[in-house]
Design an enzyme around this catalytic site. Structure first.
Site, PDB file in Angstrom:
ATOM      1  CE  LYS A  51      -3.911  -2.083   2.485  1.00  0.00           C
ATOM      2  NZ  LYS A  51      -4.679  -2.089   3.768  1.00  0.00           N
ATOM      3  CB  SER A  66      -2.253   0.312   8.820  1.00  0.00           C
ATOM      4  OG  SER A  66      -2.489  -0.631   9.841  1.00  0.00           O
ATOM      5  CG  ASP A  67      -3.916  -5.385   5.527  1.00  0.00           C
ATOM      6  OD1 ASP A  67      -4.685  -4.830   4.717  1.00  0.00           O
ATOM      7  OD2 ASP A  67      -4.013  -6.583   5.831  1.00  0.00           O
ATOM      8  CD  GLN A  68      -7.316  -4.751  12.824  1.00  0.00           C
ATOM      9  OE1 GLN A  68      -8.458  -4.477  12.481  1.00  0.00           O
ATOM     10  NE2 GLN A  68      -6.768  -4.269  13.922  1.00  0.00           N
ATOM     11  CB  SER A 109       0.990  -4.719   9.154  1.00  0.00           C
ATOM     12  OG  SER A 109      -0.022  -4.412   8.210  1.00  0.00           O
TER      13      SER A 109
END
Length: 199
Positions: A51, A66-68, A109
């Site tokens: 991203k 960010s990622d989740q 993250s």
């Protein structure tokens, strides 16, 4: 140096505003599909970096991405089943039935990319949610009141109704579960010369 949030999430936008910093928002268009044999931790690590790199193609400055994922342990205690956004009452009911009396792990993250120097910092925060044993009536009552069909696992951890489902939460950053680990982000920004408070 400009600050860019690489996300379309209103939750991350709200969290970042808590730091009282000026920032722009750019939504990265990437394929978020899980790759073959990719663990949940590898998935969120890769997606946050992808991203950030995608936004860096057209924007300069410091890029926050960010990622989740939320995962549920299988019978062997391995957190490998990713809980998706249920999108329907039926799916949300099934996911909460699976979570009842179980532990859901949130992997969040965080990547900060300096598009000028190409310096990249990446971090993964782990939170564990210990669920109460939930009756069918409690699950139905919760879903009718909250309707969390666009939330991973079928619940909202940031609301009083959501936390009523939990025995306890383990983790050192309350904002991470909502989608952005602000404690770590502040540390990353400091390394890039951005102070939250005056020195």
């Amino acid at each position: 140096m400009s600050l860019i949030l690489a996300s379309s999430s209103p939750f991350r936008k709200k969290l970042l505003k808590k730091l009282s910093l000026d920032f722009d928002i750019v939504s990265p268009e990437i394929d978020e599909s899980r790759q073959d044999n990719e663990t949940p931790k590898q998935l969120v690590f890769r997606l946050a970096q992808e991203k950030a790199r995608e936004v860096a193609k057209t924007h300069s400055g410091l890029i926050i991405a960010s990622d989740q994922v939320a995962t549920l342990a299988d019978g062997a205690g391995v957190d490998d089943e990713i809980l998706t956004k249920p999108q329907s009452h039926k799916n949300a009911t099934r996911q909460l039935e699976q979570s009842s009396g179980n532990v859901v792990t949130f992997l969040t993250s965080l990547t900060l990319l300096n598009a000028h120097t190409n310096n990249m910092q990446t971090y993964i925060h782990t939170s564990k949610v210990f669920f109460k044993v939930l009756s069918a009536e409690k699950i139905e009552d919760y879903l009718q009141k909250e309707q969390p069909y666009n939330c991973a696992g079928g619940f909202k951890s940031e609301t009083p109704l959501g936390v009523s489902l939990f025995e306890r939460i383990e983790g050192d950053d309350v904002d991470a579960m909502v989608g952005l680990p602000l404690i770590q982000l502040a540390k990353m920004l400091e390394k890039e010369g951005v102070s939250i408070l005056k020195k």
